[in-house]
Motif scaffolding. Structure first.
Motif, short mmCIF file in Angstrom:
data_model
loop_
_atom_site.label_atom_id
_atom_site.label_comp_id
_atom_site.label_asym_id
_atom_site.label_seq_id
_atom_site.Cartn_x
_atom_site.Cartn_y
_atom_site.Cartn_z
N TRP A 141 0.77 -1.23 0.00
CA TRP A 141 0.00 0.00 0.00
C TRP A 141 0.80 1.29 0.00
N HIS A 142 2.05 1.27 0.45
CA HIS A 142 2.78 2.53 0.58
C HIS A 142 3.01 3.17 -0.79
N GLY A 143 2.55 4.40 -0.93
CA GLY A 143 2.71 5.13 -2.18
C GLY A 143 1.67 4.80 -3.23
N SER A 144 0.66 4.01 -2.87
CA SER A 144 -0.35 3.64 -3.87
C SER A 144 -1.30 4.80 -4.15
N HIS A 145 -2.10 4.63 -5.19
CA HIS A 145 -3.06 5.65 -5.60
C HIS A 145 -2.38 7.01 -5.80
N GLY A 146 -1.31 6.96 -6.56
CA GLY A 146 -0.59 8.18 -6.90
C GLY A 146 0.11 8.82 -5.73
N GLY A 147 0.38 8.05 -4.68
CA GLY A 147 1.03 8.58 -3.49
C GLY A 147 0.06 9.10 -2.46
N ARG A 148 -1.24 9.03 -2.74
CA ARG A 148 -2.24 9.52 -1.78
C ARG A 148 -2.31 8.65 -0.54
N LEU A 149 -2.06 7.35 -0.67
CA LEU A 149 -2.05 6.43 0.46
C LEU A 149 -0.62 6.07 0.79
N THR A 150 -0.25 6.23 2.06
CA THR A 150 1.09 5.92 2.51
C THR A 150 1.03 5.16 3.83
N ALA A 151 2.14 4.53 4.15
CA ALA A 151 2.27 3.85 5.43
C ALA A 151 3.05 4.73 6.39
N ALA A 152 2.77 4.55 7.66
CA ALA A 152 3.60 5.07 8.75
C ALA A 152 3.90 3.87 9.64
N VAL A 153 4.67 4.08 10.70
CA VAL A 153 4.95 3.02 11.66
C VAL A 153 4.63 3.52 13.05
N SER A 154 4.39 2.59 13.97
CA SER A 154 3.98 2.96 15.33
C SER A 154 4.51 1.96 16.34
N VAL A 155 4.94 2.48 17.48
CA VAL A 155 5.24 1.61 18.63
C VAL A 155 4.11 1.66 19.64
N SER A 156 3.05 2.37 19.30
CA SER A 156 1.96 2.66 20.24
C SER A 156 2.48 3.56 21.35
N ALA A 157 3.36 3.04 22.21
CA ALA A 157 4.00 3.83 23.26
C ALA A 157 5.26 3.11 23.70
N PRO A 158 6.27 3.84 24.19
CA PRO A 158 7.53 3.19 24.57
C PRO A 158 7.38 2.11 25.62
N GLN A 159 6.43 2.27 26.57
CA GLN A 159 6.27 1.28 27.62
C GLN A 159 5.59 0.01 27.11
N ARG A 160 5.06 0.05 25.91
CA ARG A 160 4.30 -1.08 25.38
C ARG A 160 5.12 -1.99 24.46
N VAL A 161 6.40 -1.65 24.25
CA VAL A 161 7.23 -2.43 23.33
C VAL A 161 8.61 -2.66 23.92
N SER A 162 9.28 -3.70 23.43
CA SER A 162 10.66 -3.98 23.82
C SER A 162 11.60 -3.07 23.04
N VAL A 163 12.81 -2.96 23.54
CA VAL A 163 13.81 -2.15 22.84
C VAL A 163 14.11 -2.70 21.44
N PRO A 164 14.31 -4.01 21.27
CA PRO A 164 14.57 -4.50 19.90
C PRO A 164 13.44 -4.19 18.92
N TYR A 165 12.20 -4.30 19.38
CA TYR A 165 11.08 -3.98 18.48
C TYR A 165 11.05 -2.49 18.17
N PHE A 166 11.25 -1.66 19.17
CA PHE A 166 11.32 -0.21 18.97
C PHE A 166 12.41 0.11 17.94
N GLU A 167 13.55 -0.51 18.07
CA GLU A 167 14.65 -0.27 17.13
C GLU A 167 14.29 -0.73 15.73
#
Length: 506
Positions: free
Chosen positions: A204-230
């Motif tokens: 999906w990233h960049g589809s529909h002429g770039g109108r649709l894009t992806a982002a990424v999320s950790v939700s919050a730092p306390q909710r993820v491990s350091v390796p996943y955050f990295e």
């Protein structure tokens, strides 16, 4: 496709009055290519003319910098509660609540239609897809955004650690069965989540002429491990996309600094900075319980703060230090958060609240937000959050044609006194005449033009009415752990953490 707006006023943040015109604005393809009374389409082009009648104004399309689409169908269904209690009922655990792809499509569309109707052209959706994301559900969410015509940047907001890693004060709890239950791992591990990001990015990233894009999320730092955050930060860096991280939304989260050993006395912002993961690609979401040290780190990193004042009020999270954010030179964007804790997907309510809530900060009135600062957050801050400040957030030649046409003869502007003030304090979205995204008209004459709105709304009414008994049953089950979470919230509320973000307290 070529569109010529004639006899329109144009919003200009640099202009003393905030506007100039009447003038003409030429859109060729998805780009603003000319502004002025002498602009003309290429000879022989098929041109659609939209007449502004000397009393309509072109604004940059509104940017909803923070949103969670999976709760779109639940607006108005919960009383106001602190976040930690609210979340028990917002997304309770029940296998029957797992959505079908069609349900995910419908609930995404609900808010998208409301946003387009009220002039929002871009949304950053930090989508928590319970119990976990799958290709079919990701496709349903993205297809809804594709079909309606809005610009959307979508991340997968999923925890990667067990619940006991996210909460303070658990050592005080004497219910061993409850504490043990919090150690259960989330339904999808880090490898599975990263696999879903691979799918989202590649499909999906960049589809529909770039109108649709992806982002990424950790939700919050306390909710993820350091390796996943990295790993998430690495995806953000390699793909050049925003990284979403909720930080210090509540006082409970501030208490984690001393109550969770891994934070070693550091706030979530300081912890993230020490990991080397606070960057110019990050959207720091909420930042209510930040202090000056936190804000200095955010400013040094070049990150953006996504401010959600209506949600902060609905959940009693507190009043964010807006003036201090601006003092540190931090770009601030505006977000709805989600339809269940704003009870609307109309961004104008957020704009007005941002212009009002900070007036009770106790600061001198010269330090209260001006209407111009609020609008700067809406547009320039929103574009910065998207990492697209060079092509969104302004009506300017060379920028993308994401535009909102407002009628200055509407109730909000009659009589016409001050554009900025009336945009912030008076407009509700009812004066939107046309919404254009990527050079395409997606709302006009009172209707969304891209989909059969009436049929979709009728289907959604029927579907979610049938789902309501399951929601109610799951919420009743969630109530069994309510006292334990309430004890955590109350202990944090009573703690002296050296700061206060609540008003009306002794």
């Amino acid at each position: 496709m070529t569109t010529l707006f004639t006899r329109v006023y144009v919003y200009d943040s640099a202009h003393e009055s905030g506007l100039f015109g009447p003038t003409d604005v030429l859109i060729e393809g998805n780009t603003i290519t000319g502004i002025g009374t002498d602009v003309a389409p290429v000879a022989g082009a098929d041109v659609r003319v939209i007449d502004g009648k000397n009393h309509q104004i072109l604004l940059p399309g509104l940017i909803n910098a923070h949103f969670h689409s999976p709760a779109n169908h639940l607006k108005g269904s919960l009383p106001s509660l602190p976040l930690e209690l609210f979340m028990l009922y917002e997304s309770p655990v029940d296998a029957e609540l797992a959505p079908t792809p069609r349900e995910a499509y419908l609930r995404t569309m609900l808010a998208a239609l409301e946003m387009l109707r009220t002039g929002t052209t871009t949304v950053q959706d930090d989508a928590f897809l319970m119990p976990y994301p799958t290709p079919e559900i990701i496709d349903a969410v993205m297809q809804a955004y594709a079909d309606c015509g809005i610009r959307a940047s979508v991340a997968l907001d999923q925890p990667e650690l067990a619940e006991d890693q996210k909460l303070p004060y658990l050592s005080r709890n004497t219910d061993a069965a409850f504490v043990d239950s919090l150690a259960a791992p989330p339904p999808l591990d880090s490898a599975g989540l990263l696999g879903m990001y691979d799918y989202l990015l590649e499909r999906w990233h960049g589809s529909h002429g770039g109108r649709l894009t992806a982002a990424v999320s950790v939700s919050a730092p306390q909710r993820v491990s350091v390796p996943y955050f990295e790993a998430i930060d690495d995806l953000s860096r390699r793909w050049g996309i925003p990284l979403f991280a909720h930080m210090l939304e509540t006082k409970v989260q501030r208490a984690l600094a001393t109550e969770q050993p891994r934070f070693a006395g550091r706030s979530l912002v300081q912890y993230t900075a020490d990991l080397g993961l606070l960057s110019e690609r990050m959207n720091v979401i909420h930042a209510v319980w930040t202090d000056d040290r936190d804000l200095a780190l955010i400013a040094e990193a070049g990150a953006v703060i996504a401010h959600n004042p209506v949600s902060n009020l609905r959940l009693g999270s507190g009043v964010a230090p807006f003036r201090r954010m601006k003092d540190f030179g931090i770009p601030v964007a505006l977000g709805i958060d989600e339809a269940i804790c704003d009870d609307s997907a109309n961004l104008w309510g957020v704009v007005k609240t941002a212009g009002l809530i900070h007036n009770v900060s106790g600061l001198d009135s010269d330090l209260w937000p001006t209407a111009g600062e609020v609008l700067d957050s809406l547009w320039a801050g929103g574009a910065a959050a998207l990492l697209q400040a060079d092509r969104l957030g302004a009506v300017r030649e060379g920028y993308l044609a994401d535009l909102t046409l407002l009628d200055l003869h509407g109730a909000a502007f009659t009589p016409f006194n001050d554009l900025r003030g009336q945009l912030v304090y008076c407009e509700s979205g009812s004066d939107v005449v046309v919404t254009m995204v990527d050079g395409r008209v997606v709302f006009e004459a009172g209707s969304v033009t891209t989909v059969d709105e009436d049929a979709l709304l009728a289907e959604a009414r029927e579907h979610f009415a049938g789902k309501l008994p399951v929601v109610q049953r799951a919420r009743a089950a969630a109530g069994t752990v309510y006292p334990h979470y309430q004890a955590i919230v109350r202990e944090a509320a009573a703690a002296d953490l050296g700061m206060n973000r609540w008003i009306g307290t002794r």
